[in-house]
Design a protein around this motif. Structure first.
Motif, PDB file in Angstrom:
ATOM      1  N   GLU A 141       2.592   2.430  -2.676  1.00  0.00           N
ATOM      2  CA  GLU A 141       3.987   2.507  -2.225  1.00  0.00           C
ATOM      3  C   GLU A 141       4.929   1.850  -3.227  1.00  0.00           C
TER       4      GLU A 141
ATOM      5  N   ASP B  19      -2.630  -1.203   5.049  1.00  0.00           N
ATOM      6  CA  ASP B  19      -1.946  -2.013   4.051  1.00  0.00           C
ATOM      7  C   ASP B  19      -2.547  -1.921   2.658  1.00  0.00           C
TER       8      ASP B  19
ATOM      9  N   GLU C  28      -0.193   4.198   7.639  1.00  0.00           N
ATOM     10  CA  GLU C  28       1.029   3.408   7.712  1.00  0.00           C
ATOM     11  C   GLU C  28       0.804   1.969   7.269  1.00  0.00           C
TER      12      GLU C  28
ATOM     13  N   ARG D  69       5.231  -3.568   4.817  1.00  0.00           N
ATOM     14  CA  ARG D  69       6.334  -2.637   4.538  1.00  0.00           C
ATOM     15  C   ARG D  69       7.581  -3.406   4.104  1.00  0.00           C
TER      16      ARG D  69
END
Length: 176
Positions: A25, A19, A146, A152
């Motif tokens: 991101e 994270d 991830e 996300r």
């Protein structure tokens, strides 16, 4: 406003530690923002480069990062940072309510360093996301690339939030 404001959107964090890649991101999704005076940059874990960039005449800086604040994973928090000044070392830096970097870059340290080097933008906003997993050695962490499901899911709302901050800080679209 006479001209378009200069705005820096800075993603920070390590994409290799779960994270902590939140900031990267968000700025990846913002990379298509084409507005005069707006720079969108992924600084990763290069805090020194971010400190230098903060001194380049921006009116507004938006720092996007994962920050442990003791909230539910995926919770987005916006923190307005009081203007740090080099002549008041440490005394004017904010208490971010327990916010701290998930890994790597320490936003308070970066702001302090930028102030010592000669200044920061008039307005600094930190968009934080509570991590669920931030890397090996951190409770609940992993060394994967991830983002966790809650973080996300927070990326889209964070992108919209940053776009709103940009629109508010930039002034009229036609400003030159």
């Amino acid at each position: 406003m006479e001209g378009a404001a200069r705005i820096l959107v800075a993603g920070v964090g390590d994409v290799f530690f779960g994270d902590d890649g939140f900031g990267a991101e968000v700025v990846r999704r913002l990379a298509g923002v084409r507005r005069a005076g707006v720079d969108v940059v992924d600084f990763g874990v290069r805090g020194g480069e971010l400190a230098g960039a903060l001194r380049r005449g921006y009116d507004l800086a938006v720092i996007v990062d994962a920050a442990v604040r003791g909230r539910v994973p995926g919770t987005i928090t916006v923190v307005e940072v009081d203007q740090p000044r080099a002549d008041l070392p440490g005394s004017d830096l904010p208490d971010w309510g327990g916010a701290g970097p998930a890994r790597g870059v320490d936003p308070v340290g970066v702001l302090r360093r930028a102030a010592e080097l000669g200044g920061v933008p008039d307005r600094v906003v930190v968009v934080c996301c509570e991590p669920a997993a931030v890397g090996a050695g951190v409770p609940g962490g992993s060394s994967g690339e991830e983002l966790s499901a809650p973080v996300r899911a927070a990326v889209g709302p964070a992108v919209r939030l940053v776009l709103g901050i940009i629109a508010e800080g930039a002034g009229p679209e036609g400003a030159a």
